[in-house]
Design a protein around this motif. Structure first.
Motif, PDB file in Angstrom:
ATOM      1  N   ASP A  10       3.341   0.658   2.326  1.00  0.00           N
ATOM      2  CA  ASP A  10       4.050  -0.531   3.098  1.00  0.00           C
ATOM      3  C   ASP A  10       5.023   0.101   4.058  1.00  0.00           C
ATOM      4  O   ASP A  10       5.408  -0.542   5.030  1.00  0.00           O
ATOM      5  CB  ASP A  10       4.639  -1.562   2.357  1.00  0.00           C
ATOM      6  N   SER A  11       5.229   1.220   3.990  1.00  0.00           N
ATOM      7  CA  SER A  11       6.434   1.907   4.993  1.00  0.00           C
ATOM      8  C   SER A  11       5.601   2.728   6.110  1.00  0.00           C
ATOM      9  O   SER A  11       4.844   3.482   5.610  1.00  0.00           O
ATOM     10  CB  SER A  11       7.205   2.962   3.954  1.00  0.00           C
ATOM     11  N   ALA A  12       5.863   2.383   7.136  1.00  0.00           N
ATOM     12  CA  ALA A  12       5.226   3.013   8.305  1.00  0.00           C
ATOM     13  C   ALA A  12       5.664   4.534   8.589  1.00  0.00           C
ATOM     14  O   ALA A  12       4.765   5.157   8.751  1.00  0.00           O
ATOM     15  CB  ALA A  12       5.587   2.180   9.401  1.00  0.00           C
ATOM     16  N   SER A  13       6.762   4.564   8.184  1.00  0.00           N
ATOM     17  CA  SER A  13       7.136   6.142   8.165  1.00  0.00           C
ATOM     18  C   SER A  13       6.502   6.881   7.327  1.00  0.00           C
ATOM     19  O   SER A  13       6.153   7.941   7.383  1.00  0.00           O
ATOM     20  CB  SER A  13       8.903   6.245   8.103  1.00  0.00           C
ATOM     21  N   VAL A  14       6.303   6.642   5.945  1.00  0.00           N
ATOM     22  CA  VAL A  14       5.714   7.196   4.971  1.00  0.00           C
ATOM     23  C   VAL A  14       4.189   7.428   5.484  1.00  0.00           C
ATOM     24  O   VAL A  14       3.839   8.467   5.044  1.00  0.00           O
ATOM     25  CB  VAL A  14       5.983   6.422   3.470  1.00  0.00           C
ATOM     26  N   ARG A  15       3.782   6.502   5.850  1.00  0.00           N
ATOM     27  CA  ARG A  15       2.078   6.211   6.261  1.00  0.00           C
ATOM     28  C   ARG A  15       2.031   7.542   7.469  1.00  0.00           C
ATOM     29  O   ARG A  15       1.234   8.281   7.295  1.00  0.00           O
ATOM     30  CB  ARG A  15       1.630   5.080   6.664  1.00  0.00           C
ATOM     31  N   GLY A  16       3.039   7.579   8.255  1.00  0.00           N
ATOM     32  CA  GLY A  16       2.920   8.349   9.396  1.00  0.00           C
ATOM     33  C   GLY A  16       3.201   9.920   8.816  1.00  0.00           C
ATOM     34  O   GLY A  16       2.593  10.910   9.532  1.00  0.00           O
ATOM     35  N   PHE A  17       4.033   9.979   7.878  1.00  0.00           N
ATOM     36  CA  PHE A  17       4.467  11.338   7.417  1.00  0.00           C
ATOM     37  C   PHE A  17       3.361  11.959   6.446  1.00  0.00           C
ATOM     38  O   PHE A  17       2.793  13.220   7.076  1.00  0.00           O
ATOM     39  CB  PHE A  17       5.850  11.205   6.512  1.00  0.00           C
ATOM     40  N   GLU A  31      -4.930   3.998   8.420  1.00  0.00           N
ATOM     41  CA  GLU A  31      -3.652   3.643   7.513  1.00  0.00           C
ATOM     42  C   GLU A  31      -3.852   1.957   7.319  1.00  0.00           C
ATOM     43  O   GLU A  31      -4.476   1.274   7.863  1.00  0.00           O
ATOM     44  CB  GLU A  31      -2.480   3.888   8.522  1.00  0.00           C
ATOM     45  N   ALA A  32      -3.234   1.660   6.215  1.00  0.00           N
ATOM     46  CA  ALA A  32      -3.091   0.309   5.887  1.00  0.00           C
ATOM     47  C   ALA A  32      -1.798   0.002   5.333  1.00  0.00           C
ATOM     48  O   ALA A  32      -1.408   0.913   4.286  1.00  0.00           O
ATOM     49  CB  ALA A  32      -4.072  -0.120   4.750  1.00  0.00           C
ATOM     50  N   ALA A  33      -1.342  -1.225   5.592  1.00  0.00           N
ATOM     51  CA  ALA A  33       0.087  -1.352   5.228  1.00  0.00           C
ATOM     52  C   ALA A  33       0.350  -2.234   3.799  1.00  0.00           C
ATOM     53  O   ALA A  33       1.478  -2.201   3.248  1.00  0.00           O
ATOM     54  CB  ALA A  33       0.902  -2.374   6.355  1.00  0.00           C
ATOM     55  N   ASN A  34      -0.907  -2.781   3.404  1.00  0.00           N
ATOM     56  CA  ASN A  34      -0.995  -3.334   2.070  1.00  0.00           C
ATOM     57  C   ASN A  34      -1.986  -3.430   1.415  1.00  0.00           C
ATOM     58  O   ASN A  34      -3.298  -2.851   2.168  1.00  0.00           O
ATOM     59  CB  ASN A  34      -0.584  -4.731   2.109  1.00  0.00           C
ATOM     60  N   GLY A  35      -2.328  -3.669   0.082  1.00  0.00           N
ATOM     61  CA  GLY A  35      -3.575  -3.622  -0.539  1.00  0.00           C
ATOM     62  C   GLY A  35      -4.836  -4.554  -0.039  1.00  0.00           C
ATOM     63  O   GLY A  35      -5.984  -4.203   0.086  1.00  0.00           O
ATOM     64  N   TYR A  36      -4.446  -5.805   0.556  1.00  0.00           N
ATOM     65  CA  TYR A  36      -5.370  -6.608   1.119  1.00  0.00           C
ATOM     66  C   TYR A  36      -6.006  -5.718   2.589  1.00  0.00           C
ATOM     67  O   TYR A  36      -7.143  -5.834   2.721  1.00  0.00           O
ATOM     68  CB  TYR A  36      -5.123  -7.895   1.661  1.00  0.00           C
ATOM     69  N   GLU A  40      -9.988  -4.551   3.197  1.00  0.00           N
ATOM     70  CA  GLU A  40     -10.744  -4.765   4.207  1.00  0.00           C
ATOM     71  C   GLU A  40     -11.326  -3.435   4.806  1.00  0.00           C
ATOM     72  O   GLU A  40     -12.498  -3.340   5.220  1.00  0.00           O
ATOM     73  CB  GLU A  40     -10.065  -5.488   5.366  1.00  0.00           C
ATOM     74  N   LYS A  41     -10.595  -2.558   5.089  1.00  0.00           N
ATOM     75  CA  LYS A  41     -10.900  -1.158   5.752  1.00  0.00           C
ATOM     76  C   LYS A  41     -11.921  -0.609   4.624  1.00  0.00           C
ATOM     77  O   LYS A  41     -12.826   0.097   5.313  1.00  0.00           O
ATOM     78  CB  LYS A  41      -9.624  -0.505   6.000  1.00  0.00           C
ATOM     79  N   TYR A  42     -11.640  -0.780   3.486  1.00  0.00           N
ATOM     80  CA  TYR A  42     -12.800  -0.055   2.361  1.00  0.00           C
ATOM     81  C   TYR A  42     -13.921  -0.610   2.655  1.00  0.00           C
ATOM     82  O   TYR A  42     -15.115   0.097   2.664  1.00  0.00           O
ATOM     83  CB  TYR A  42     -12.097  -0.117   1.031  1.00  0.00           C
ATOM     84  N   TYR A  43     -13.963  -2.118   2.793  1.00  0.00           N
ATOM     85  CA  TYR A  43     -15.311  -2.620   2.817  1.00  0.00           C
ATOM     86  C   TYR A  43     -16.234  -2.415   4.124  1.00  0.00           C
ATOM     87  O   TYR A  43     -17.290  -2.420   4.196  1.00  0.00           O
ATOM     88  CB  TYR A  43     -15.250  -4.180   2.903  1.00  0.00           C
ATOM     89  N   MET A  44     -15.431  -1.761   5.323  1.00  0.00           N
ATOM     90  CA  MET A  44     -15.957  -1.634   6.704  1.00  0.00           C
ATOM     91  C   MET A  44     -16.210  -0.079   6.620  1.00  0.00           C
ATOM     92  O   MET A  44     -17.229   0.273   7.716  1.00  0.00           O
ATOM     93  CB  MET A  44     -14.829  -2.043   7.661  1.00  0.00           C
ATOM     94  N   ASN A  55       4.214   0.258  -5.251  1.00  0.00           N
ATOM     95  CA  ASN A  55       4.717  -1.015  -5.150  1.00  0.00           C
ATOM     96  C   ASN A  55       4.664  -1.491  -3.551  1.00  0.00           C
ATOM     97  O   ASN A  55       5.387  -1.005  -2.729  1.00  0.00           O
ATOM     98  CB  ASN A  55       6.291  -0.748  -5.434  1.00  0.00           C
ATOM     99  N   MET A  56       3.819  -2.460  -3.394  1.00  0.00           N
ATOM    100  CA  MET A  56       3.691  -3.043  -1.868  1.00  0.00           C
ATOM    101  C   MET A  56       3.593  -4.368  -2.068  1.00  0.00           C
ATOM    102  O   MET A  56       3.288  -4.962  -3.210  1.00  0.00           O
ATOM    103  CB  MET A  56       2.104  -2.348  -1.728  1.00  0.00           C
ATOM    104  N   PRO A  57       3.936  -5.273  -1.051  1.00  0.00           N
ATOM    105  CA  PRO A  57       3.790  -6.558  -1.264  1.00  0.00           C
ATOM    106  C   PRO A  57       2.331  -7.019  -1.070  1.00  0.00           C
ATOM    107  O   PRO A  57       1.494  -6.316  -0.703  1.00  0.00           O
ATOM    108  CB  PRO A  57       4.577  -6.997   0.278  1.00  0.00           C
ATOM    109  N   LYS A  58       2.113  -8.270  -1.263  1.00  0.00           N
ATOM    110  CA  LYS A  58       0.597  -8.693  -1.328  1.00  0.00           C
ATOM    111  C   LYS A  58      -0.377  -8.399  -2.385  1.00  0.00           C
ATOM    112  O   LYS A  58      -1.089  -9.121  -3.041  1.00  0.00           O
ATOM    113  CB  LYS A  58       0.037  -8.586   0.049  1.00  0.00           C
ATOM    114  N   MET A  59      -0.447  -7.260  -2.414  1.00  0.00           N
ATOM    115  CA  MET A  59      -1.313  -6.584  -3.558  1.00  0.00           C
ATOM    116  C   MET A  59      -0.696  -5.210  -4.113  1.00  0.00           C
ATOM    117  O   MET A  59      -0.531  -4.196  -3.368  1.00  0.00           O
ATOM    118  CB  MET A  59      -2.672  -6.293  -3.216  1.00  0.00           C
TER     119      MET A  59
END
Length: 123
Positions: A10-17, A31-36, A40-44, A55-59
């Motif tokens: 959920d942290s853009a800076s961590v994803r970027g790092f 990159e994905a910001a949450n589990g949902y 979606e990306k995993y299915y595609m 620890n992320m919001p939504k999932m």
């Protein structure tokens, strides 16, 4: 062909790092910001490795891994859990949901690169 990694945090800076570390090692990164969003990306697209925060919001990260293991869409996809949590139960839960590796933040860049290469069979 370069291996594809999906970084879920959920942290853009961590994803970027983490993305920069893996791109420097020769990986393609999405990159994905949450589990949902990750599901979606995993299915595609077939990914060769998933990096998942807990620890992320939504999932929650563990729920995401459970869903991916249950779906088994592309066969077994290696998962590295990367979290600030460092208790024994955190490690145990990661392995209960069939994660391959548990790393604590902040992650050592060389260790992340080597672990990703090992799990994807990249030389």
């Amino acid at each position: 062909m370069k291996p594809w990694v999906l970084i879920v945090d959920d942290s853009a800076s961590v994803r970027g790092f983490h993305g920069a570390i893996l791109r420097n090692a020769g990986f393609e990164v999405e990159e994905a910001a949450n589990g949902y969003e990750a599901l979606e990306k995993y299915y595609m697209k077939k990914f060769d490795l998933l990096l998942v925060d807990v620890n992320m919001p939504k999932m929650h990260g563990y729920e995401l891994i459970r869903q991916i293991r249950k779906e088994n869409l592309y066969g077994f996809v290696p998962v590295i859990v990367i979290s600030t949590e460092s208790g024994k139960n955190d490690y145990l839960e990661a392995f209960r949901v069939e994660a391959n590796l548990y790393l604590e933040k902040p992650v050592d860049p060389i260790y992340l690169q080597l672990s990703a290469k090992m799990l994807t069979g990249m030389r």
